[in-house]
Design a protein around this motif. Structure first.
Motif, PDB file in Angstrom:
ATOM      1  N   VAL A   2       0.853  -1.190   0.000  1.00  0.00           N
ATOM      2  CA  VAL A   2       0.000   0.000   0.000  1.00  0.00           C
ATOM      3  C   VAL A   2       0.886   1.237   0.000  1.00  0.00           C
ATOM      4  O   VAL A   2       1.899   1.287   0.695  1.00  0.00           O
ATOM      5  N   GLN A   3       0.509   2.219  -0.787  1.00  0.00           N
ATOM      6  CA  GLN A   3       1.240   3.479  -0.758  1.00  0.00           C
ATOM      7  C   GLN A   3       0.308   4.658  -0.936  1.00  0.00           C
ATOM      8  O   GLN A   3      -0.763   4.536  -1.511  1.00  0.00           O
ATOM      9  N   LEU A   4       0.766   5.793  -0.404  1.00  0.00           N
ATOM     10  CA  LEU A   4       0.051   7.054  -0.544  1.00  0.00           C
ATOM     11  C   LEU A   4       0.923   8.000  -1.358  1.00  0.00           C
ATOM     12  O   LEU A   4       2.102   8.173  -1.049  1.00  0.00           O
ATOM     13  N   VAL A   5       0.336   8.613  -2.364  1.00  0.00           N
ATOM     14  CA  VAL A   5       1.082   9.537  -3.224  1.00  0.00           C
ATOM     15  C   VAL A   5       0.394  10.891  -3.195  1.00  0.00           C
ATOM     16  O   VAL A   5      -0.785  11.007  -3.540  1.00  0.00           O
ATOM     17  N   GLU A   6       1.152  11.900  -2.779  1.00  0.00           N
ATOM     18  CA  GLU A   6       0.618  13.254  -2.647  1.00  0.00           C
ATOM     19  C   GLU A   6       1.012  14.103  -3.857  1.00  0.00           C
ATOM     20  O   GLU A   6       2.032  13.856  -4.506  1.00  0.00           O
ATOM     21  N   SER A   7       0.216  15.128  -4.084  1.00  0.00           N
ATOM     22  CA  SER A   7       0.537  16.107  -5.113  1.00  0.00           C
ATOM     23  C   SER A   7      -0.138  17.424  -4.773  1.00  0.00           C
ATOM     24  O   SER A   7      -1.050  17.459  -3.945  1.00  0.00           O
ATOM     25  N   GLY A   8       0.346  18.489  -5.400  1.00  0.00           N
ATOM     26  CA  GLY A   8      -0.337  19.771  -5.278  1.00  0.00           C
ATOM     27  C   GLY A   8       0.363  20.829  -4.464  1.00  0.00           C
ATOM     28  O   GLY A   8      -0.117  21.962  -4.373  1.00  0.00           O
ATOM     29  N   GLY A   9       1.492  20.517  -3.863  1.00  0.00           N
ATOM     30  CA  GLY A   9       2.201  21.545  -3.099  1.00  0.00           C
ATOM     31  C   GLY A   9       2.849  22.553  -4.018  1.00  0.00           C
ATOM     32  O   GLY A   9       2.812  22.440  -5.238  1.00  0.00           O
ATOM     33  N   LEU A  18      -4.159  26.780  -2.558  1.00  0.00           N
ATOM     34  CA  LEU A  18      -3.577  25.556  -3.098  1.00  0.00           C
ATOM     35  C   LEU A  18      -4.503  24.403  -2.786  1.00  0.00           C
ATOM     36  O   LEU A  18      -5.244  24.444  -1.795  1.00  0.00           O
ATOM     37  N   ARG A  19      -4.427  23.376  -3.612  1.00  0.00           N
ATOM     38  CA  ARG A  19      -5.207  22.168  -3.365  1.00  0.00           C
ATOM     39  C   ARG A  19      -4.264  20.975  -3.375  1.00  0.00           C
ATOM     40  O   ARG A  19      -3.582  20.728  -4.363  1.00  0.00           O
ATOM     41  N   LEU A  20      -4.252  20.259  -2.265  1.00  0.00           N
ATOM     42  CA  LEU A  20      -3.449  19.053  -2.145  1.00  0.00           C
ATOM     43  C   LEU A  20      -4.314  17.830  -2.410  1.00  0.00           C
ATOM     44  O   LEU A  20      -5.489  17.804  -2.050  1.00  0.00           O
ATOM     45  N   SER A  21      -3.690  16.828  -3.030  1.00  0.00           N
ATOM     46  CA  SER A  21      -4.368  15.560  -3.259  1.00  0.00           C
ATOM     47  C   SER A  21      -3.495  14.428  -2.749  1.00  0.00           C
ATOM     48  O   SER A  21      -2.265  14.526  -2.751  1.00  0.00           O
ATOM     49  N   CYS A  22      -4.133  13.363  -2.329  1.00  0.00           N
ATOM     50  CA  CYS A  22      -3.407  12.183  -1.860  1.00  0.00           C
ATOM     51  C   CYS A  22      -4.195  10.954  -2.269  1.00  0.00           C
ATOM     52  O   CYS A  22      -5.337  10.772  -1.829  1.00  0.00           O
ATOM     53  N   ALA A  23      -3.581  10.115  -3.090  1.00  0.00           N
ATOM     54  CA  ALA A  23      -4.233   8.918  -3.576  1.00  0.00           C
ATOM     55  C   ALA A  23      -3.586   7.683  -2.958  1.00  0.00           C
ATOM     56  O   ALA A  23      -2.361   7.533  -2.998  1.00  0.00           O
ATOM     57  N   ALA A  74     -14.479   6.276  -3.717  1.00  0.00           N
ATOM     58  CA  ALA A  74     -14.346   5.416  -4.899  1.00  0.00           C
ATOM     59  C   ALA A  74     -12.936   5.469  -5.474  1.00  0.00           C
ATOM     60  O   ALA A  74     -12.469   4.508  -6.082  1.00  0.00           O
ATOM     61  N   LYS A  75     -12.256   6.602  -5.270  1.00  0.00           N
ATOM     62  CA  LYS A  75     -10.903   6.782  -5.785  1.00  0.00           C
ATOM     63  C   LYS A  75      -9.837   6.636  -4.709  1.00  0.00           C
ATOM     64  O   LYS A  75      -8.649   6.818  -4.987  1.00  0.00           O
ATOM     65  N   ASN A  76     -10.263   6.355  -3.478  1.00  0.00           N
ATOM     66  CA  ASN A  76      -9.304   6.259  -2.356  1.00  0.00           C
ATOM     67  C   ASN A  76      -8.423   7.494  -2.272  1.00  0.00           C
ATOM     68  O   ASN A  76      -7.202   7.411  -2.060  1.00  0.00           O
ATOM     69  N   THR A  77      -9.044   8.635  -2.432  1.00  0.00           N
ATOM     70  CA  THR A  77      -8.306   9.893  -2.501  1.00  0.00           C
ATOM     71  C   THR A  77      -8.862  10.897  -1.505  1.00  0.00           C
ATOM     72  O   THR A  77     -10.074  10.999  -1.329  1.00  0.00           O
ATOM     73  N   VAL A  78      -7.953  11.630  -0.882  1.00  0.00           N
ATOM     74  CA  VAL A  78      -8.326  12.700   0.035  1.00  0.00           C
ATOM     75  C   VAL A  78      -7.735  14.006  -0.502  1.00  0.00           C
ATOM     76  O   VAL A  78      -6.655  14.016  -1.087  1.00  0.00           O
ATOM     77  N   TYR A  79      -8.463  15.081  -0.287  1.00  0.00           N
ATOM     78  CA  TYR A  79      -8.062  16.397  -0.780  1.00  0.00           C
ATOM     79  C   TYR A  79      -7.996  17.386   0.383  1.00  0.00           C
ATOM     80  O   TYR A  79      -8.694  17.233   1.390  1.00  0.00           O
ATOM     81  N   LEU A  80      -7.190  18.405   0.201  1.00  0.00           N
ATOM     82  CA  LEU A  80      -7.155  19.513   1.149  1.00  0.00           C
ATOM     83  C   LEU A  80      -7.141  20.803   0.349  1.00  0.00           C
ATOM     84  O   LEU A  80      -6.145  21.124  -0.304  1.00  0.00           O
ATOM     85  N   GLN A  81      -8.260  21.514   0.384  1.00  0.00           N
ATOM     86  CA  GLN A  81      -8.358  22.812  -0.255  1.00  0.00           C
ATOM     87  C   GLN A  81      -7.925  23.865   0.757  1.00  0.00           C
ATOM     88  O   GLN A  81      -8.528  23.982   1.821  1.00  0.00           O
ATOM     89  N   MET A  82      -6.895  24.602   0.419  1.00  0.00           N
ATOM     90  CA  MET A  82      -6.337  25.589   1.337  1.00  0.00           C
ATOM     91  C   MET A  82      -6.522  26.986   0.749  1.00  0.00           C
ATOM     92  O   MET A  82      -5.961  27.285  -0.315  1.00  0.00           O
ATOM     93  N   ASN A  83      -7.323  27.791   1.412  1.00  0.00           N
ATOM     94  CA  ASN A  83      -7.587  29.160   0.979  1.00  0.00           C
ATOM     95  C   ASN A  83      -7.037  30.147   2.003  1.00  0.00           C
ATOM     96  O   ASN A  83      -6.746  29.775   3.144  1.00  0.00           O
ATOM     97  N   SER A  84      -6.914  31.387   1.587  1.00  0.00           N
ATOM     98  CA  SER A  84      -6.422  32.452   2.470  1.00  0.00           C
ATOM     99  C   SER A  84      -5.151  32.030   3.194  1.00  0.00           C
ATOM    100  O   SER A  84      -5.017  32.181   4.413  1.00  0.00           O
ATOM    101  N   LEU A  85      -4.226  31.516   2.441  1.00  0.00           N
ATOM    102  CA  LEU A  85      -2.991  30.992   3.026  1.00  0.00           C
ATOM    103  C   LEU A  85      -2.175  32.082   3.679  1.00  0.00           C
ATOM    104  O   LEU A  85      -2.131  33.229   3.206  1.00  0.00           O
ATOM    105  N   THR A 116       4.671  16.795   0.908  1.00  0.00           N
ATOM    106  CA  THR A 116       4.741  17.785  -0.161  1.00  0.00           C
ATOM    107  C   THR A 116       4.938  19.165   0.464  1.00  0.00           C
ATOM    108  O   THR A 116       4.277  19.501   1.447  1.00  0.00           O
ATOM    109  N   GLN A 117       5.848  19.929  -0.091  1.00  0.00           N
ATOM    110  CA  GLN A 117       6.194  21.224   0.478  1.00  0.00           C
ATOM    111  C   GLN A 117       5.176  22.285   0.080  1.00  0.00           C
ATOM    112  O   GLN A 117       4.834  22.417  -1.103  1.00  0.00           O
ATOM    113  N   VAL A 118       4.710  23.019   1.069  1.00  0.00           N
ATOM    114  CA  VAL A 118       3.862  24.195   0.837  1.00  0.00           C
ATOM    115  C   VAL A 118       4.600  25.400   1.410  1.00  0.00           C
ATOM    116  O   VAL A 118       4.955  25.414   2.591  1.00  0.00           O
ATOM    117  N   THR A 119       4.851  26.386   0.567  1.00  0.00           N
ATOM    118  CA  THR A 119       5.539  27.592   0.993  1.00  0.00           C
ATOM    119  C   THR A 119       4.676  28.805   0.673  1.00  0.00           C
ATOM    120  O   THR A 119       4.259  28.979  -0.479  1.00  0.00           O
TER     121      THR A 119
END
Length: 122
Positions: A2-9, A18-23, A74-85, A116-119
């Motif tokens: 099993v693995q988790l792959v993040e994207s979106g930083g 920014l919107r982060l995704s993790c599948a 259904a996609k085994n995916t979690v998201y993080l919508q980040m506003n007003s950073l 994933t780095q968020v700056t």
């Protein structure tokens, strides 16, 4: 396996989004809680937000009203919508999931993404 792959930083100015995704992938029977943690330099890793399989959510006080966690079961995916950073949101963000794998169907184990780095610049 099993693995988790993040994207979106990335790099964003203060006030941006920014919107982060993790599948999650692999031999997965079920996923319970999914969440996002972050770790800034010199600080401990902290919970940002979490969501149950049924959709109940929990947020750190520092992100309430700005961040939104969601998931697609259904996609085994979690998201993080980040506003007003804000600059203080700068950190490495890690995805976490409590997963029941086919290899061990009676227990759930915690799995982590690679981060994933968020700056956020001021």
């Amino acid at each position: 396996q099993v693995q988790l792959v993040e994207s979106g930083g990335g790099l964003v100015q203060a006030g941006g989004s920014l919107r982060l995704s993790c599948a999650a992938s692999g031999s997965i029977f079920s996923i319970n809680v999914m969440g996002w943690y972050r770790q800034a330099p010199g600080k401990q890793r902290e919970l940002v937000a979490a969501i149950t399989k049924g959709g109940s959510t929990n947020y750190a006080d520092s992100v309430k009203g700005r961040f939104t966690i969601s998931r697609d079961n259904a996609k085994n995916t979690v998201y993080l919508q980040m506003n007003s950073l804000k600059p203080e949101d700068t950190a490495v963000y890690y995805c976490n999931a409590e997963i029941i794998a086919f290899a061990s169907p009676f227990i759930s184990d915690p799995y982590w993404g690679q981060g994933t780095q968020v700056t956020v610049s001021s």
